[in-house]
Enzyme design. Structure first.
Site, PDB file in Angstrom:
ATOM      1  N   GLU A 155       0.830  -1.208   0.000  1.00  0.00           N
ATOM      2  CA  GLU A 155       0.000   0.000   0.000  1.00  0.00           C
ATOM      3  C   GLU A 155       0.865   1.258   0.000  1.00  0.00           C
ATOM      4  OE1 GLU A 155      -2.094  -0.928   3.567  1.00  0.00           O
ATOM      5  OE2 GLU A 155      -3.121  -2.617   2.625  1.00  0.00           O
ATOM      6  N   GLU A 180      -4.847  -6.468   2.504  1.00  0.00           N
ATOM      7  CA  GLU A 180      -3.701  -7.336   2.797  1.00  0.00           C
ATOM      8  C   GLU A 180      -3.929  -8.747   2.251  1.00  0.00           C
ATOM      9  OE1 GLU A 180      -4.966  -5.143   4.812  1.00  0.00           O
ATOM     10  OE2 GLU A 180      -3.263  -3.804   5.111  1.00  0.00           O
ATOM     11  N   GLN A 195       1.672  -2.561   5.775  1.00  0.00           N
ATOM     12  CA  GLN A 195       1.982  -1.209   6.266  1.00  0.00           C
ATOM     13  C   GLN A 195       2.373  -1.249   7.747  1.00  0.00           C
ATOM     14  OE1 GLN A 195      -1.030   2.045   6.151  1.00  0.00           O
ATOM     15  NE2 GLN A 195       0.088   2.428   4.249  1.00  0.00           N
ATOM     16  N   PHE A 196       1.647  -1.992   8.520  1.00  0.00           N
ATOM     17  CA  PHE A 196       1.964  -2.294   9.914  1.00  0.00           C
ATOM     18  C   PHE A 196       1.734  -3.795  10.095  1.00  0.00           C
ATOM     19  CE2 PHE A 196       1.134   2.167  10.048  1.00  0.00           C
ATOM     20  CZ  PHE A 196       1.883   2.680  11.089  1.00  0.00           C
ATOM     21  N   ALA A 197       2.566  -4.433  10.904  1.00  0.00           N
ATOM     22  CA  ALA A 197       2.418  -5.874  11.128  1.00  0.00           C
ATOM     23  C   ALA A 197       1.018  -6.216  11.639  1.00  0.00           C
ATOM     24  CB  ALA A 197       3.465  -6.358  12.122  1.00  0.00           C
ATOM     25  N   ASP A 198       0.411  -5.279  12.328  1.00  0.00           N
ATOM     26  CA  ASP A 198      -0.934  -5.501  12.873  1.00  0.00           C
ATOM     27  C   ASP A 198      -1.932  -5.916  11.794  1.00  0.00           C
ATOM     28  OD1 ASP A 198       0.687  -3.342  14.068  1.00  0.00           O
ATOM     29  OD2 ASP A 198      -0.773  -3.468  15.685  1.00  0.00           O
ATOM     30  N   HIS A 219      -1.294  -0.425  16.015  1.00  0.00           N
ATOM     31  CA  HIS A 219      -0.059  -0.116  15.279  1.00  0.00           C
ATOM     32  C   HIS A 219       1.192  -0.530  16.065  1.00  0.00           C
ATOM     33  CE1 HIS A 219      -3.087   2.687  13.643  1.00  0.00           C
ATOM     34  NE2 HIS A 219      -2.462   2.492  12.501  1.00  0.00           N
TER      35      HIS A 219
END
Lengths: 81, 326
Positions: free
Chosen positions: B29, B60, B82-85, B127
Site C-alpha cells: 500500500e 492485505e 503497512q503495519f504488522a498488525d 499499530h
C-alpha cells in the site's frame, strides 16, 4: 500526538541543531588553541577540552536522532504527506 | 564503510536484490511514489518503475494472495504490510495457502512478507503488535526478526533468495534509532536459522531477538557495574527454524537463562525456547528459566501505560537477579 506536542518537538529539534553547531565550533576552537599551545600542559588541556566538546556533540546528536525517529513514526501513524 | 540506519539497510537490501534478480518485485500500500508509510521503499519506484514497485488496494489479503500467485509462476515478490498488525487481514493467504503449497503440490512459494512490528512508539493497539508467534506456530513458514542494520540487510537478502515463504518482522522502533557501519557493495547474506552471539558471558544467558537485543545490552551493562555479573546475550535472529544448537550452547555455558521478547508473554517465543531447553538441557540448568515480555493486554495508547506494559532493561535486571539468587 497533538499539534502542541508536535510543535514542541519541532522546536526542540531546532534548539538541538543550534546546540550541536555550537559544540562543533567549541571543538574547533580548542583544536586551534592546541595548535598554538606552547607547553605540553597546554596541549593536554586543549586536547581534553576538545574531547569533551566532541562528547557533548555526540550526546546532543543522539537526542536529535531520537526526536527525528519519533517524528518520522508519528508522521507514518498520522499518514502525513 | 558507510554508517546506515536499520531502515536504510532494509532499503539497500531491496535495491540490491532487485538489481541482482529481475524476478524480484515489491507490492504494498502506497509503496510507490509515496515510498511507503515509513519510507522504506523511497526511491525504488523511480529506479525500477511501476511494474516492479506496485501500489495495491488497501487489502492485505489481496496483497499476499497476489504474491503467492506470482511466486507460483516463478516470480519472487516482496510484500509490505503497512503495519504488522494488519497482517491478520491476510492471515488465511499466509497460513492456508502460502505455508502449505509446497507440502501439497511440491511447488515452491518464494515470497517475503515484510511486517513493520513493535511498540514503544505510542501507536496504540492497532499499530504496535508483535505477532511473530502466530506464524512460528504454522509449519511451512520461516520467520526472521533482525535487530541490527547488518542483520536487517543480510536476513532480507536471505529471505528473498529462499524458496519458502518468509515472514520478515522489522522493528519500526529501531528504524532510525539504530545505526551501524556496513561495508559498501558487499553482498553479505545472513543465513536463516543461525543465531548470533552478541556478547559472551559466564553468569547468565539472555536469549532474545529484535528490539529487545538493545534492551538486553543496556541491562547487561548495568548488571556488570552494579552486580559484577558477566551476562551473555544470544540474538536468535531467526524464530522459525530456531537455532537449537546455539540455544543449548549458551545454556551449557552459563546454566542460567532469561528469555526476553517484546511480544506479550503467553504462548510467545519464550515458551517455545523454554520448552526446548527443558526437553534437551534440563540437567544443565542451575535455576528455573525466567521470561520477560510484554503484558498480556492490547498495547495501551497512553505513553505511561505503554511504558508499564513493555519489557525494558529494569524488568530484565529484576529477572536476572532472581535466577542468579535462586
Amino acid at each position: 500526538m497533538t499539534q502542541k506536542e508536535f510543535e514542541e518537538l519541532t522546536s526542540m529539534r531546532e534548539i538541538l541543531q543550534i546546540a550541536i553547531k555550537r559544540e562543533e565550533e567549541a571543538y574547533h576552537f580548542y583544536i586551534r588553541a592546541r595548535q598554538v599551545a606552547r607547553t605540553p600542559v597546554e596541549v593536554e588541556m586543549f586536547t581534553k577540552l576538545a574531547e569533551q566538546e566532541s562528547q557533548h556533540k555526540k550526546a546532543l546528536e543522539d537526542q536529535l536522532t531520537e526526536i527525528d525517529a519519533q517524528l518520522e513514526i508519528d508522521r507514518a501513524l498520522s499518514y502525513d504527506v | 564503510m558507510a554508517e546506515i540506519t536499520y531502515l536504510q539497510a532494509i532499503t539497500e537490501a531491496l535495491r540490491e536484490e532487485m538489481q541482482r534478480d529481475e524476478k524480484v518485485f515489491l507490492l504494498g500500500e502506497d509503496i510507490g511514489i509515496y515510498g511507503g508509510a515509513f519510507k522504506v521503499t523511497k526511491g525504488l519506484y523511480e529506479e525500477f518503475g511501476q511494474a516492479r514497485v506496485m501500489d495495491t488496494p488497501i487489502s492485505e489479503s489481496a496483497i499476499i494472495g497476489v504474491a503467492v500467485g506470482a511466486a507460483l509462476v516463478g516470480m519472487r515478490p516482496v510484500a509490505e504490510m503497512q503495519f504488522a498488525d494488519f497482517i491478520t487481514v491476510g492471515f488465511s493467504q499466509l497460513v492456508t495457502n502460502a505455508a502449505t503449497m509446497h507440502y501439497r503440490y511440491g511447488i515452491p512459494v518464494p515470497i517475503v512478507v515484510r511486517a513493520p512490528s513493535g511498540g514503544g512508539i505510542h501507536g496504540g493497539a492497532f499499530h504496535s503488535k508483535n505477532p511473530e508467534a502466530w506464524f512460528v506456530h504454522q509449519p511451512g513458514l520461516k520467520v526472521v526478526a533482525p535487530s541490527t542494520p547488518a542483520d536487517a540487510k543480510g536476513l532480507l537478502k536471505a529471505a528473498i533468495r529462499d524458496n519458502n515463504p518468509v515472514l520478515y518482522f522489522e522493528n519500526k522502533f529501531l528504524y532510525r534509532r539504530i545505526k551501524e557501519k556496513l561495508p559498501e557493495g558487499d553482498d553479505v547474506v545472513v543465513p536463516i536459522g543461525k543465531a548470533r552471539l552478541v556478547k559472551p558471558g559466564r553468569h547468565v544467558s539472555l536469549i532474545t531477538y529484535g528490539s529487545m537485543v538493545h534492551a538486553c545490552l543496556q541491562a547487561a551493562e548495568i548488571l556488570n557495574e552494579q552486580d559484577q555479573l558477566d551476562v551473555e546475550i544470544l540474538d536468535l535472529r531467526t524464530l522459525q527454524p530456531l537455532d537449537k544448537e546455539a540455544v543449548l550452547s549458551t545454556v551449557e555455558r552459563t546454566s542460567r537463562v532469561v528469555i526476553v521478547h517484546e511480544a506479550n508473554l503467553t504462548a510467545g517465543i519464550g515458551a517455545e525456547v523454554a520448552a526446548l531447553i527443558s526437553d534437551n538441557g534440563f540437567e544443565m540448568l542451575d535455576a528455573p528459566i525466567k521470561r520477560v515480555a510484554a503484558l498480556d493486554t492490547p498495547t495501551p495508547y497512553a505513553p505511561v501505560l505503554e511504558e508499564y506494559f513493555m519489557p525494558n532493561p529494569e524488568k530484565i535486571i529484576v529477572a536476572v537477579r532472581q535466577v542468579i539468587h535462586f
